[in-house]
Design an enzyme around this catalytic site. Structure first.
Site, PDB file in Angstrom:
ATOM      1  N   LYS A 197     -13.979  -0.811  -3.959  1.00  0.00           N
ATOM      2  CA  LYS A 197     -15.095  -0.505  -3.059  1.00  0.00           C
ATOM      3  C   LYS A 197     -16.228   0.143  -3.843  1.00  0.00           C
ATOM      4  O   LYS A 197     -17.393  -0.192  -3.670  1.00  0.00           O
ATOM      5  CB  LYS A 197     -14.640   0.445  -1.944  1.00  0.00           C
ATOM      6  CG  LYS A 197     -13.694  -0.197  -0.953  1.00  0.00           C
ATOM      7  CD  LYS A 197     -13.395   0.754   0.194  1.00  0.00           C
ATOM      8  CE  LYS A 197     -12.296   0.195   1.074  1.00  0.00           C
ATOM      9  NZ  LYS A 197     -11.742   1.162   1.997  1.00  0.00           N
TER      10      LYS A 197
ATOM     11  N   HIS B 243       9.818 -26.244  -1.305  1.00  0.00           N
ATOM     12  CA  HIS B 243       9.276 -27.414  -1.986  1.00  0.00           C
ATOM     13  C   HIS B 243       8.092 -27.042  -2.869  1.00  0.00           C
ATOM     14  O   HIS B 243       7.351 -27.903  -3.312  1.00  0.00           O
ATOM     15  CB  HIS B 243       8.868 -28.472  -0.955  1.00  0.00           C
ATOM     16  CG  HIS B 243      10.035 -28.958  -0.151  1.00  0.00           C
ATOM     17  ND1 HIS B 243      10.639 -30.184  -0.359  1.00  0.00           N
ATOM     18  CD2 HIS B 243      10.743 -28.362   0.841  1.00  0.00           C
ATOM     19  CE1 HIS B 243      11.653 -30.332   0.477  1.00  0.00           C
ATOM     20  NE2 HIS B 243      11.737 -29.233   1.224  1.00  0.00           N
TER      21      HIS B 243
ATOM     22  N   GLU C 210       0.819  -1.216   0.000  1.00  0.00           N
ATOM     23  CA  GLU C 210       0.000   0.000   0.000  1.00  0.00           C
ATOM     24  C   GLU C 210       0.852   1.266   0.000  1.00  0.00           C
ATOM     25  O   GLU C 210       0.397   2.309  -0.442  1.00  0.00           O
ATOM     26  CB  GLU C 210      -0.944   0.008   1.216  1.00  0.00           C
ATOM     27  CG  GLU C 210      -2.142  -0.907   1.029  1.00  0.00           C
ATOM     28  CD  GLU C 210      -3.245  -0.684   2.070  1.00  0.00           C
ATOM     29  OE1 GLU C 210      -2.992  -0.057   3.111  1.00  0.00           O
ATOM     30  OE2 GLU C 210      -4.356  -1.176   1.828  1.00  0.00           O
TER      31      GLU C 210
END
Ligand code: PA5
Length: 435
Positions: free
Chosen positions: A423, A309, A288
């Site tokens: 949003k 792995h 951010e």
């Protein structure tokens, strides 16, 4: 004395000391912007002085509210998302037993998290888990309007009110929010909940050293005074202008240099499960703060040796746009030694008497050299121990470093304009009035 050290041995073939030091002038300019509050986002620099401004009275308020909650409940739920959740979770995991809800050394309540996703299954399962238990809530939201945490809080608040009545709920709900804005603040004032304030000049992802992070950690049994003493040590060490004296700025410059050379992804790789949420917190801090205006290092995390792995192949041999920062623990709290086996059926007798720490250390060293030879520049941040003081120091280290890298890259590290876009669409789809 520092609880951290930065080792750059595996950078030598990629970045020279001279190149790092050539950034001193730029660093000094950015440092001045931070110190004088003359750079972008200057309204959000309160985090710089949180450690030195932390007083005994704030500590006492946090400790006494935490003690009250601990007396009342078996289960404590932190409701929040992003910067209002990750710091607390990072601190609790860093400092607790590996299975904190099973074996609780501080006689603290079990701790769960809500509001950091919109999953029906997650929240319904959480309800099942806690419905017969004594519960306290801490809802954390600076804006007081975040949808995810607001929905989870509405659900949980109703559950607490149904169980204990409005008066009982008052003792069991703590609100951490803005000093005077937002629906959560109004609700808390109307219902008389205990409230903590996230200062106006501290953004969400820089708020872990405010009650946003400190109160839940205190409930979990963390000594917040020790934590803040470590952060103060960080403030002292990482507020120096000079690259010779300030490892946070050195780390920032190295990241910036590597980024300029096309190493656009940084992997923060850990070898301790206790560091998992610290890396998630770091990921948010970098993501951010730095990712905007079509630039910024992409922050990724890896949990070794498990991820060796899975992602090990990619890191060793895939696209060469990555660099790695290892976050290494100097000494574990407890030691386990590899026992002998009479017939050595598993072929491990060559390790008899070695500690798991020693094996883990060789795994890190072997990985760091292999990745360097595969063309992945890497550096190591070593942290002394899993103590509150070390945690406080590393938090401040990363905050300073990320702010500096942001300024070096010409962005405002303290806003997050991109977060609003999803949003807007979500609200439109949901039919929220005004969208
Ligand atoms: O760092 C940030 O600003 C964000 O991640 C916020 O912390 C997050 O969106 C939650 O916001 P709020 O605390 O307002 O609920």
């Amino acid at each position: 004395m520092s609880n951290l050290s930065l080792n750059c041995e595996n950078l030598k073939s990629f970045v020279t000391e001279q190149e790092i030091n050539s950034f001193q002038k730029q660093v000094s300019l950015c440092h001045e912007k931070l110190e004088q509050g003359t750079g972008a986002g200057a309204d959000y620099l309160g985090w710089l002085r949180l450690p030195s401004c932390f007083s005994n009275s704030i500590a006492a308020e946090i400790e006494s509210a935490a003690a009250a909650v601990r007396d009342l409940c078996e289960v404590f739920i932190l409701v929040g998302i992003g910067g209002s959740y990750l710091g607390a979770r990072a601190g609790i995991s860093f400092l607790s037993n590996s299975f904190p809800n099973q074996r609780n050394e501080h006689a603290a309540p079990e701790i769960y998290f809500a509001g950091h996703n919109l999953s029906s299954d997650y929240h319904a399962d959480l309800f099942d888990l806690i419905s017969a238990r004594d519960v306290c809530l801490n809802v954390v939201s600076k804006s007081g309007t975040t949808t995810e945490s607001a929905i989870a809080f509405r659900l949980l608040k109703q559950m607490v009110e149904n169980k204990y009545g409005a008066d009982g709920a008052r003792d069991r709900i703590v609100v951490t929010t803005d000093s005077n804005r937002g629906t959560l603040k109004t609700l808390a004032d109307d219902l008389g909940y205990k409230t903590f304030v996230i200062p106006d000049d501290v953004g969400g992802r820089y708020s872990v050293l405010t009650p946003s992070g400190l109160f839940p950690m205190a409930v979990a049994g963390v000594n917040v005074k020790e934590l803040m003493a470590g952060a103060r040590q960080g403030e002292r060490l990482y507020s120096a202008d000079s690259l010779d004296q300030n490892d946070a700025y050195r780390y920032a410059v190295i990241r910036h240099l590597l980024y300029q050379r096309g190493k656009t992804t940084e992997i923060l790789a850990t070898f301790q499960p206790a560091f998992y949420y610290l890396s998630q917190w770091w990921k948010q801090l970098v993501g951010e703060s730095e990712g905007k205006d079509l630039r910024g290092i992409f922050p990724a995390t890896a949990e070794f040796t498990g991820d060796l792995h899975s992602m090990g192949q990619w890191i060793q041999d895939g696209g060469r746009n990555i660099f790695e920062t290892f976050l290494i623990l100097e000494s574990s709290r407890r030691q386990l030694k590899i026992p002998t086996s009479q017939n050595d059926a598993d072929g491990l007798n060559y390790l008899v008497g070695e500690t798991l720490d020693a094996v883990n250390e060789k795994a890190w060293r072997g990985t760091a050299v292999a990745h360097r030879e595969g063309g992945v520049p890497n550096m190591t941040i070593k942290i002394n121990d899993r103590s509150p003081a070390s945690l406080g120091q590393i938090i401040y280290f990363f905050e300073r470093a990320v702010a500096m890298t942001g300024y070096l890259n010409g962005v405002n590290p303290f806003d997050q304009p991109g977060v609003g876009f999803y949003k807007k669409n979500m609200f439109k789809l949901l039919g929220k009035p005004g969208f």
